[in-house]
Design a protein around this motif. Sequence first.
Motif, short mmCIF file in Angstrom:
data_model
loop_
_atom_site.label_atom_id
_atom_site.label_comp_id
_atom_site.label_asym_id
_atom_site.label_seq_id
_atom_site.Cartn_x
_atom_site.Cartn_y
_atom_site.Cartn_z
N UNK A 1 -3.92 -5.37 -8.86
CA UNK A 1 -3.41 -4.01 -8.92
C UNK A 1 -4.57 -3.04 -8.82
N UNK A 2 -4.53 -2.16 -7.83
CA UNK A 2 -5.55 -1.15 -7.64
C UNK A 2 -4.90 0.22 -7.68
N UNK A 3 -5.09 0.95 -8.80
CA UNK A 3 -4.54 2.29 -8.94
C UNK A 3 -5.66 3.26 -8.59
N UNK B 1 3.82 6.21 -4.98
CA UNK B 1 4.41 5.59 -6.17
C UNK B 1 4.99 4.22 -5.90
N UNK B 2 4.76 3.29 -6.84
CA UNK B 2 5.46 2.00 -6.86
C UNK B 2 6.23 1.94 -8.16
N UNK B 3 7.52 1.68 -8.08
CA UNK B 3 8.37 1.49 -9.26
C UNK B 3 8.89 0.07 -9.23
N UNK C 1 -0.93 -8.14 -3.58
CA UNK C 1 -1.77 -7.08 -4.12
C UNK C 1 -1.11 -5.72 -3.92
N UNK C 2 -1.33 -4.81 -4.88
CA UNK C 2 -0.73 -3.47 -4.86
C UNK C 2 -1.85 -2.44 -4.89
N UNK C 3 -1.81 -1.49 -3.96
CA UNK C 3 -2.71 -0.34 -3.96
C UNK C 3 -1.85 0.91 -3.97
N UNK D 1 0.87 -1.16 0.00
CA UNK D 1 0.00 0.00 0.00
C UNK D 1 0.91 1.22 0.00
N UNK D 2 1.03 1.87 -1.17
CA UNK D 2 1.91 3.03 -1.31
C UNK D 2 1.05 4.27 -1.51
#
Length: 120
Positions: free
Chosen positions: A111-113, A81-83, A93-95, A77-78
Amino acid sequence: MNLPMDGQQKNHTIILEGLVIEGNLSGTGDITIAGELKGNMDFDGESECVIEPSGVINGNCSLDSIIVKGKLKGNVSARRLVTLEKSGVIEGDITVLKITIAEGASVFGKLNVESPKKSE
């Protein structure tokens, strides 16, 4: 280690290659992981984590931004930014508000943008 940033001191923690830390990390400042973290990471403020190619995190991460060149097995959970660099792998999972994924990188998860929150 304190590194100068805009005339102010900023905390920077380094977990060197070969070092394994078991337990959760929390705090402020930046962190570079070339070793291994077995636990969750929860950093406040303008915090950045860099996982070097030799670095591994087995746990969830909540912070401002993260650069993944190594492996992260857990949810991210960022706030900003995620690079994900070409050698980077995220299994979880990425938020995030913004993400960059290089060719050759791997993501195994959802992936949740999110949209930026509007100021009132």
